[in-house]
Design a protein around this motif. Sequence first.
Motif, PDB file in Angstrom:
ATOM      1  N   HIS A  31      -2.346  -0.741   7.854  1.00  0.00           N
ATOM      2  CA  HIS A  31      -1.974  -1.976   8.554  1.00  0.00           C
ATOM      3  C   HIS A  31      -0.771  -2.649   7.882  1.00  0.00           C
ATOM      4  O   HIS A  31       0.127  -3.146   8.561  1.00  0.00           O
ATOM      5  N   GLN A  32      -0.732  -2.634   6.547  1.00  0.00           N
ATOM      6  CA  GLN A  32       0.397  -3.219   5.802  1.00  0.00           C
ATOM      7  C   GLN A  32       1.717  -2.567   6.203  1.00  0.00           C
ATOM      8  O   GLN A  32       2.751  -3.222   6.222  1.00  0.00           O
ATOM      9  N   TYR A  33       1.690  -1.284   6.469  1.00  0.00           N
ATOM     10  CA  TYR A  33       2.893  -0.526   6.793  1.00  0.00           C
ATOM     11  C   TYR A  33       3.004  -0.221   8.284  1.00  0.00           C
ATOM     12  O   TYR A  33       3.789   0.628   8.685  1.00  0.00           O
ATOM     13  N   GLY A  34       2.254  -0.944   9.083  1.00  0.00           N
ATOM     14  CA  GLY A  34       2.175  -0.669  10.515  1.00  0.00           C
ATOM     15  C   GLY A  34       3.502  -0.676  11.248  1.00  0.00           C
ATOM     16  O   GLY A  34       3.682   0.073  12.214  1.00  0.00           O
ATOM     17  N   MET A  67       3.821   3.919   0.293  1.00  0.00           N
ATOM     18  CA  MET A  67       2.648   4.017   1.164  1.00  0.00           C
ATOM     19  C   MET A  67       1.773   5.197   0.756  1.00  0.00           C
ATOM     20  O   MET A  67       0.558   5.066   0.585  1.00  0.00           O
ATOM     21  N   SER A  68       2.387   6.363   0.587  1.00  0.00           N
ATOM     22  CA  SER A  68       1.652   7.556   0.192  1.00  0.00           C
ATOM     23  C   SER A  68       1.011   7.361  -1.179  1.00  0.00           C
ATOM     24  O   SER A  68      -0.142   7.759  -1.401  1.00  0.00           O
ATOM     25  N   GLY A  69       1.732   6.740  -2.091  1.00  0.00           N
ATOM     26  CA  GLY A  69       1.210   6.498  -3.434  1.00  0.00           C
ATOM     27  C   GLY A  69       0.021   5.567  -3.443  1.00  0.00           C
ATOM     28  O   GLY A  69      -0.978   5.815  -4.136  1.00  0.00           O
ATOM     29  N   LYS A  70       0.093   4.473  -2.680  1.00  0.00           N
ATOM     30  CA  LYS A  70      -1.031   3.529  -2.608  1.00  0.00           C
ATOM     31  C   LYS A  70      -2.268   4.214  -2.049  1.00  0.00           C
ATOM     32  O   LYS A  70      -3.380   4.007  -2.543  1.00  0.00           O
ATOM     33  N   LEU A  71      -2.083   5.013  -1.015  1.00  0.00           N
ATOM     34  CA  LEU A  71      -3.212   5.725  -0.424  1.00  0.00           C
ATOM     35  C   LEU A  71      -3.799   6.726  -1.415  1.00  0.00           C
ATOM     36  O   LEU A  71      -5.013   6.803  -1.597  1.00  0.00           O
TER      37      LEU A  71
END
Length: 90
Positions: A31-34, A67-71
Amino acid sequence: MEQREPETRIAVIGVIIEDREQAGRVNEILHQYGSYVIGRMGLPYEKKKLHIISIVVDAPMDVISAMSGKLGRLPGVSTKALYSKAEAGA
């Protein structure tokens, strides 16, 4: 002086969720990167008790990486980003 928008890339971020308890956190990050997400597809794989998500994004490389790193830092979640070779719109 004219400001240029940052160059963006098309990427697919593959996410495998092995800990279902993390699904809410994964969705919060998505959602943050939506605004960068073009589309996503989620597949539950009950036989192996995991969930697979493919996310297609159009974003600057640093945003995709963040984004990939946070996930991927979430426990029980694995990610990998696959980048297009050309900048979006090129």
